[in-house]
Design a protein around this motif. Structure first.
Motif, short mmCIF file in Angstrom:
data_model
loop_
_atom_site.label_atom_id
_atom_site.label_comp_id
_atom_site.label_asym_id
_atom_site.label_seq_id
_atom_site.Cartn_x
_atom_site.Cartn_y
_atom_site.Cartn_z
N ILE A 253 0.84 -1.20 0.00
CA ILE A 253 0.00 0.00 0.00
C ILE A 253 0.87 1.26 0.00
O ILE A 253 0.67 2.18 -0.80
N PHE A 254 1.87 1.31 0.89
CA PHE A 254 2.74 2.47 0.96
C PHE A 254 3.51 2.67 -0.35
O PHE A 254 3.70 3.80 -0.81
N ARG A 255 3.95 1.56 -0.94
CA ARG A 255 4.69 1.66 -2.21
C ARG A 255 3.80 2.22 -3.30
O ARG A 255 4.18 3.15 -4.03
N ALA B 237 10.96 17.30 1.76
CA ALA B 237 9.85 17.69 0.89
C ALA B 237 8.93 16.50 0.60
O ALA B 237 9.38 15.37 0.46
N ASN B 238 7.62 16.80 0.49
CA ASN B 238 6.60 15.79 0.18
C ASN B 238 6.75 14.57 1.09
O ASN B 238 6.50 14.65 2.27
N ASN B 239 7.20 13.45 0.52
CA ASN B 239 7.40 12.24 1.33
C ASN B 239 8.87 12.23 1.77
O ASN B 239 9.76 11.91 0.98
N LYS C 169 12.08 5.88 2.07
CA LYS C 169 11.07 6.91 2.30
C LYS C 169 10.41 6.74 3.67
O LYS C 169 10.41 5.65 4.23
N LEU C 170 9.86 7.85 4.15
CA LEU C 170 9.23 7.84 5.47
C LEU C 170 8.24 6.71 5.61
O LEU C 170 8.23 6.00 6.62
N HIS C 171 7.39 6.51 4.62
CA HIS C 171 6.35 5.48 4.74
C HIS C 171 6.93 4.08 4.88
O HIS C 171 6.31 3.19 5.46
N VAL D 197 4.86 16.62 13.87
CA VAL D 197 5.39 16.66 12.50
C VAL D 197 5.65 15.24 12.02
O VAL D 197 6.27 14.43 12.72
N LEU D 198 5.17 14.93 10.81
CA LEU D 198 5.43 13.62 10.20
C LEU D 198 6.78 13.69 9.50
O LEU D 198 6.88 14.05 8.34
#
Length: 900
Positions: free
Chosen positions: A476-478, A748-750, A761-763, A793-794
């Motif tokens: 899902i995250f991908r 930035a963004n993800n 990546k964060l996810h 903050v994420l």
């Protein structure tokens, strides 16, 4: 159902059964003519049919539709609809009738506000997949069901999946209705993005009407379309009040011509709210007209009374405003005025169609109660305000626990955050430090703790369940990441189907393993006595919170709470507008080298001003000296390094010289997180790519030396250059006590952190697991990310906490490669010498300042790294081990001499 059609079906029954029924043909016809088909009579007719075939299913279908259209008895519609489905299933007939029957039962459940059951049958209709229009409608009606449940982002996902199918296979009227329903969901989410999405579909609906002259549209449907357009044009993101007024007037005129009291009431209410938004006193006229036309006394009165209460609140007629807002809340939950709101149960909350309005009303009520106290000094109003905050918290926790989409949970946390801030202000007025802390704690990192707790519960389930959960989440995250970049319909469809599969999987886990459900949240909050007992004599906890409501004379206020071992101090920060401006300027100044005298002079002044404002009394300033301060900051203070504050009026002396400073999300989170079971077999793993396959990324020459220095100090594994891959990171770091990353990162963004070939990546951190006592992110802006009010903050730091870390060192701006390496060397040397994490980092900064001069002493070079989380030493002296050895040696000596 048309009488002729029912007669035809009953004739079929008659001939099919060859007079086996207890009813004669004449009796059945008479039943139909009188149209008094009671449940008992219908059951008798169905019972008399001995052959349960497709004709029986058709008869059950017609009785289901008859009760839906003629008697509005949805329970009977469901009963006979289920009989139809049962027969078709038993005969293994999967055709258009089967899909339609499932869709109908879903629709009947929706009419009864049984949303989860409705979703179940609509989902089965989609799976049946033999009637394309009903499948398309089922997606949209699932969206409508989630909207009613308050799961707004999940609702939008369903509409966006169903609408392209409906545009291809559905009727234009049905398409228009679903456009309108989607726009209502966008209006509730109330972001810039959702506003644009809602307007996009409503404009498509408007074009559909204009380009379809044969489309016979009822004035009610036109009203819904115009109301949707007006709502979005006049919201805070568009502020096109003239456009909104134009559409509202169209609705009002249409409704007045047809004398439709409900639509007139709604139009007047909307006009009143629009005029209220622009501070026009004409709003009262329209709102009172709305009440006079709402003969049902329930359709729109929650919004009308809420707006009247807001008007009277502004006019400082607080008692009248309180009466009106209480009426609004009662209408939101359909309860009598004499019923205690604290008796609301889960069903009352989940079945309300006005959840968002209820929370806005509860916030307004809290404001009014505080303003009544300010006017009368009667503390009973403050206690009522606190009760109201606690009630709102109960409601939001229920909404969060039954929401399935992360963004919806963040939406509810944003709503409760504003109310918590009001509660904190109320507790301050009550001089109640215990209550202040309780509410401050509730306003921090709740979802982070909830998600980590879910991960922990998963580890206690069978391995195959945990593995499957992880695989689905990773996919899902991908796909979410890929969809964000490519935005193709194929990617979106794959993501949608995967999310459906994952939700079905989680539902099955909840049924088999009830302990896994977040509906039974077992996360404990720590209270004042516990916080104090956990503190050593040199420790201090320092909380800040910003309240932006209009209950304070200065419009907004910042409050603080200092907690020491044997005392606590509540304080209020004055001139908050100047503080916020100073914070903004301070952040700009510290994120670059200060090479000009003018810049340095400005920094001294601004940072000294912040020091005096955020530590507003001599008592507080004296108390923090030579102490370990753990700061729990408000969103307005995120990424604000206190250690670079100037404490001298005449010179430049940094706060870091006076105390050890660290940061934490909340005391409750820290207590929960430090008690996690962490097992490690490696002291440290270091990753330093140095050079990157992506040639756009500059080499980090100092990081190779940094990695070598660290692993010389602390024995462990080092991965540099082409060995510093993402794959090695995932495989080699799960059991390390310390994880060190010296590389590039982006916020930035993800947010992501770079390895030799690709990035993490964060996810991806949400499905990666570590057992680290400490993660060090020696990279740029690893503490920067998307701000979520009420959560924080994420960013990458939060991501590593999610995956298991006990503490994280991260950066708040683009760091300098050379100075970072210097600080890291000192930091690890201090850790090796068994200093606490806070002492180790702050001492490293002090050493840097002592050995550098001129512009290299400015905060840009040394203040970016902050410690979040647990501050205890990574390496401790095992006193019991040494005591044991001494005892053994002593015993051996004793027995040796005894033998002598």
């Amino acid at each position: 159902m048309k009488p002729k059609k029912l007669i035809l079906i009953l004739l079929l029954v008659f001939w099919h059964q060859k007079a086996k029924s207890q009813y004669s043909y004449k009796e059945i016809i008479n039943i139909n003519k009188k149209t008094k088909l009671s449940e008992k009579k219908i059951d008798s007719i169905l019972l008399s049919i001995t052959t349960k075939d497709s004709i029986y299913a058709q008869i059950a279908h017609n009785f289901s539709v008859f009760n839906f259209k003629k008697t509005k008895n949805y329970k009977l519609s469901i009963k006979y609809g289920k009989k139809e489905i049962h027969i078709l299933d038993s005969l293994k007939i999967i055709n258009k009738r089967h899909t339609k029957a499932l869709y109908n039962v879903g629709k009947f459940h929706l009419k009864l506000e049984q949303y989860q059951k409705a979703i179940h049958y609509f989902s089965k209709a989609i799976y049946s997949n033999k009637h394309r229009m009903r499948v398309a409608q089922s997606y949209c009606e699932i969206g409508n069901s989630y909207f009613k449940k308050g799961d707004y982002y999940k609702s939008i996902n369903m509409f966006i999946k169903g609408l392209p199918l409906l545009e291809k296979h559905g009727l234009k009227k049905s398409i228009l209705i679903q456009y309108i329903k989607l726009s209502n969901c966008c209006y509730k989410i109330d972001t810039k993005e959702s506003t644009e999405l809602g307007l996009l579909y409503l404009k498509k609906g408007d074009s559909l009407v204009k380009n379809s002259p044969k489309l016979k549209l009822t004035y009610k449907k036109r009203n819904f379309l115009y109301t949707g357009l007006a709502n979005l044009y006049s919201n805070k993101h568009k502020k096109n009040y003239n456009k909104g007024r134009e559409y509202y007037l169209k609705v009002l005129n249409n409704s007045l011509i047809r004398k439709d009291s409900n639509h007139i009431a709604n139009a007047y209410m909307n006009m009143g709210e629009l005029y209220l938004d622009i501070n026009n006193d004409s709003c009262v006229y329209f709102l009172n007209k709305s009440i006079s036309y709402d003969f049902s006394k329930k359709v729109y009165l929650n919004e009308t009374y809420r707006n009247l209460a807001t008007y009277n609140q502004r006019k400082k007629i607080f008692n009248l405003a309180l009466t009106q807002i209480e009426k609004a809340i009662n209408y939101c939950f359909k309860i009598a005025s004499n019923k205690n709101l604290n008796t609301l149960n889960i069903e009352d909350i989940l079945n309300s169609n006005h959840k968002k309005s209820a929370l806005v009303s509860l916030k307004t009520k809290t404001e009014i109660l505080v303003q009544l106290y300010n006017t009368t000094q009667n503390k009973e109003y403050l206690q009522k305000a606190i009760n109201n905050v606690q009630l709102t918290n109960k409601i939001v926790n229920i909404l969060i626990s039954y929401s399935t989409e992360a963004n919806t949970k963040y939406l509810w946390r944003k709503e409760i955050s504003e109310i918590f801030n009001l509660g904190i202000y109320t507790a301050y007025l009550l001089n109640d430090s215990k209550l202040m802390l309780e509410l401050m704690e509730k306003n921090k990192a709740f979802l982070l703790t909830l998600n980590i707790n879910e991960n922990i519960k998963l580890t206690n389930l069978p391995d195959e369940v945990s593995v499957k959960n992880n695989v689905l989440k990773k996919d899902i995250f991908r796909l979410e990441s890929e969809t964000e970049i490519h935005k193709t319909s194929k990617k979106k469809d794959s993501l949608f189907e995967l999310k459906i599969s994952y939700q079905n999987f989680k539902d099955s886990i909840h049924k088999i393993y009830p302990q896994f459900s977040n509906h039974n949240n077992d996360i404990k909050q720590v209270y004042l006595n516990k916080v104090k007992s956990n503190l050593h004599k040199n420790d201090i906890k320092l909380y800040y919170t910003l309240n932006t409501s209009n209950v304070d004379a200065n419009k907004q206020s910042m409050l603080g709470l200092l907690i020491a071992k044997n005392k606590d101090i509540r304080f209020k920060i004055k001139n908050i507008d100047s503080v916020l401006l100073a914070i903004s300027e301070y952040k700009k100044l510290i994120s670059k080298p200060l090479t000009q005298k003018q810049e340095l002079a400005r920094f001294k002044k601004v940072s000294y001003s912040l020091y005096n404002q955020l530590f507003p009394t001599k008592e507080i300033k004296d108390l923090i000296k030579n102490k370990n301060i753990s700061i729990v900051s408000d969103v307005s203070l995120e990424n604000l390094p206190f250690e670079a504050f100037n404490t001298s009026a005449t010179d430049l002396r940094y706060l870091v010289n006076d105390c050890n400073i660290s940061y934490t999300y909340s005391s409750s989170f820290s207590e929960f997180n430090k008690n996690r079971d962490r097992k490690t077999n490696t002291d440290i793993v270091v990753f330093a790519p140095v050079n990157f396959k992506n040639t756009e990324l500059s080499p980090l020459e100092n990081t190779e030396k940094e990695a070598a220095v660290i692993t010389n100090l602390i024995d462990g594994d080092s991965f540099t250059n082409s060995n510093a891959t993402k794959e090695n990171f995932v495989r080699k770091t799960s059991n390390a006590k310390i994880i060190h990353l010296a590389t590039h990162a982006t916020s930035a963004n993800n947010p992501s952190i770079q390895f030799f070939t690709n990035d993490l990546k964060l996810h991806e951190l949400y499905t990666y697991k570590n057992n680290a006592d400490l993660v060090v992110l020696s990279a740029c802006e690893t503490n920067i990310g998307e701000l979520k009010q009420g959560e924080g903050v994420l960013n990458l730091a939060r991501g590593f906490f999610h995956s298991g870390a006990n503490a994280v060192v991260s950066s708040t701006w683009k760091i300098n490669d050379a100075s970072s390496s210097y600080i890291m060397k000192e930091f690890y040397s201090n850790l090796k010498n068994k200093q606490s994490k806070a002492e180790a980092l702050n001492n490293a900064k002090r050493t840097y300042l002592k050995n550098h001069s001129l512009s290299e002493q400015t905060p840009y070079y040394w203040a970016s790294f902050v410690l979040i989380g647990d501050t205890s030493p990574v390496f401790t002296t095992h006193y019991f081990y040494y005591v044991g050895i001494i005892l053994i040696i002593g015993l051996l000596i004793f027995f040796y001499f005894k033998r002598k």
